[in-house]
Design a protein around this motif. Structure first.
Motif, PDB file in Angstrom:
ATOM      1  N   TYR A   1      40.786  38.874  39.391  1.00 40.40           N
ATOM      2  CA  TYR A   1      39.589  38.416  40.093  1.00 40.40           C
ATOM      3  C   TYR A   1      39.334  39.349  41.273  1.00 40.40           C
ATOM      4  O   TYR A   1      40.285  39.814  41.919  1.00 40.40           O
ATOM      5  N   LYS A   2      38.054  39.590  41.548  1.00 41.27           N
ATOM      6  CA  LYS A   2      37.710  40.492  42.650  1.00 41.27           C
ATOM      7  C   LYS A   2      36.602  39.894  43.507  1.00 41.27           C
ATOM      8  O   LYS A   2      35.794  39.095  43.056  1.00 41.27           O
ATOM      9  N   GLY A   3      36.587  40.330  44.760  1.00 37.38           N
ATOM     10  CA  GLY A   3      35.566  39.894  45.691  1.00 37.38           C
ATOM     11  C   GLY A   3      35.683  40.693  46.979  1.00 37.38           C
ATOM     12  O   GLY A   3      36.402  41.692  47.045  1.00 37.38           O
ATOM     13  N   ARG A   4      34.991  40.243  48.013  1.00 38.47           N
ATOM     14  CA  ARG A   4      35.030  40.915  49.313  1.00 38.47           C
ATOM     15  C   ARG A   4      35.008  39.869  50.419  1.00 38.47           C
ATOM     16  O   ARG A   4      34.381  38.823  50.285  1.00 38.47           O
TER      17      ARG A   4
ATOM     18  N   ALA B   1      35.252  33.266  47.071  1.00 37.25           N
ATOM     19  CA  ALA B   1      34.149  33.597  46.160  1.00 37.25           C
ATOM     20  C   ALA B   1      34.529  34.739  45.218  1.00 37.25           C
ATOM     21  O   ALA B   1      33.771  35.706  45.047  1.00 37.25           O
ATOM     22  N   LEU B   2      35.705  34.627  44.603  1.00 37.80           N
ATOM     23  CA  LEU B   2      36.185  35.668  43.699  1.00 37.80           C
ATOM     24  C   LEU B   2      35.560  35.502  42.318  1.00 37.80           C
ATOM     25  O   LEU B   2      35.319  34.382  41.853  1.00 37.80           O
ATOM     26  N   LYS B   3      35.317  36.623  41.672  1.00 36.85           N
ATOM     27  CA  LYS B   3      34.754  36.624  40.331  1.00 36.85           C
ATOM     28  C   LYS B   3      35.721  37.314  39.376  1.00 36.85           C
ATOM     29  O   LYS B   3      36.321  38.339  39.728  1.00 36.85           O
ATOM     30  N   GLU B   4      35.847  36.748  38.186  1.00 37.92           N
ATOM     31  CA  GLU B   4      36.749  37.363  37.213  1.00 37.92           C
ATOM     32  C   GLU B   4      36.208  38.728  36.804  1.00 37.92           C
ATOM     33  O   GLU B   4      35.042  38.873  36.443  1.00 37.92           O
ATOM     34  N   ASP B   5      37.057  39.724  36.906  1.00 38.35           N
ATOM     35  CA  ASP B   5      36.668  41.102  36.572  1.00 38.35           C
ATOM     36  C   ASP B   5      37.925  41.837  36.153  1.00 38.35           C
ATOM     37  O   ASP B   5      38.711  42.282  36.984  1.00 38.35           O
TER      38      ASP B   5
ATOM     39  N   ALA C   1      42.227  27.690  41.680  1.00 37.30           N
ATOM     40  CA  ALA C   1      40.816  27.291  41.778  1.00 37.30           C
ATOM     41  C   ALA C   1      40.373  27.240  43.238  1.00 37.30           C
ATOM     42  O   ALA C   1      39.267  27.676  43.581  1.00 37.30           O
ATOM     43  N   ARG C   2      41.242  26.727  44.116  1.00 35.65           N
ATOM     44  CA  ARG C   2      40.907  26.671  45.543  1.00 35.65           C
ATOM     45  C   ARG C   2      40.789  28.074  46.131  1.00 35.65           C
ATOM     46  O   ARG C   2      39.889  28.368  46.922  1.00 35.65           O
ATOM     47  N   LEU C   3      41.718  28.924  45.735  1.00 34.62           N
ATOM     48  CA  LEU C   3      41.722  30.299  46.243  1.00 34.62           C
ATOM     49  C   LEU C   3      40.482  31.052  45.787  1.00 34.62           C
ATOM     50  O   LEU C   3      39.812  31.729  46.587  1.00 34.62           O
ATOM     51  N   ILE C   4      40.151  30.941  44.516  1.00 31.86           N
ATOM     52  CA  ILE C   4      38.988  31.634  43.945  1.00 31.86           C
ATOM     53  C   ILE C   4      37.698  31.141  44.580  1.00 31.86           C
ATOM     54  O   ILE C   4      36.805  31.933  44.919  1.00 31.86           O
TER      55      ILE C   4
END
Length: 218
Positions: free
Chosen positions: A120-123, A98-102, A91-94
């Motif tokens: 999870y993916k993000g930039r 700002a990672l989103k489940e994909d 949860a802290r990492l996500i």
């Protein structure tokens, strides 16, 4: 009068030719030097090739992942793998990145590769981030290769793979990926480069099980 004009014209012509030759001699070296500089800049840019950096998931303050993200290399993605089962850590990492489940990211199947339960993916700036969450119950001690590395390889989109050499999560210099990639790029026979606690593998050779011609620097 005509003779005087002819003489003046010849003198002007000789002066113009002399001036042109002198200017050309002084201009050409400058132009060649500029061309070299331009070529160098182009080569310095064009010789970046995509790399996938596979790392174990990190926890606050995320110093290891942030260290990877501050590399001065231009083209790479980061794949984080986690099999801890620690929901608070995830949860802290996500939240931090700002990672989103994909779960639409293609994941190929290789030997000993465990398919992630969630993706999870993000930039982070221009760097794509992917988090693979693996079920710890699916990981056993009988795996012939590191299941986290295998999962990262299966999900990678880049032709070369870099990942943590060991669990120490050693802080690496910002030029680490650049120095490692140069070794692989300049010599096709090199399948593994170790530098500052990181390892860069030629992806195709690694999947085929070829680990020869290793170059190690610590």
């Amino acid at each position: 009068m005509q003779i005087a004009m002819l003489i003046v014209s010849v003198i002007v012509l000789i002066f113009a030719i002399s001036f042109f030759r002198t200017s050309l001699k002084s201009y050409l070296p400058i132009r060649l030097e500029r061309q070299k500089q331009l070529l160098h800049k182009r080569l310095d840019h064009d010789f970046f090739f995509p790399i996938t950096v596979i790392v174990d998931s990190d926890d606050y303050p995320f110093s290891y992942i942030n260290n990877v993200l501050t590399q001065d290399y231009k083209l790479f993605e980061v794949i984080m793998t986690d099999s801890s089962g620690d929901k608070d850590k995830l949860a802290r990492l996500i939240k931090h990145y700002a990672l989103k489940e994909d779960n639409n990211r293609p994941v190929r199947y290789y030997k000993d590769c465990i398919h992630p339960d969630k993706i999870y993916k993000g930039r982070e700036g221009n760097i794509p981030l992917t988090l693979l969450v693996l079920n710890p119950e699916n990981i056993t001690d009988t795996e012939s290769s590191n299941p986290l590395i295998a999962a990262g390889i299966a999900a990678s989109r880049m032709p070369y793979i870099s990942f943590s050499k060991n669990g120490s999560k050693k802080i690496i210099p910002g030029t680490c990926l650049r120095n490692m990639a140069r070794c692989v790029l300049e010599d096709d026979n090199i399948s593994e480069v170790s530098l500052y606690g990181m390892v860069l593998y030629n992806k195709a050779k690694y999947i085929e099980g070829i680990d020869s011609n290793a170059v190690n620097e610590t």
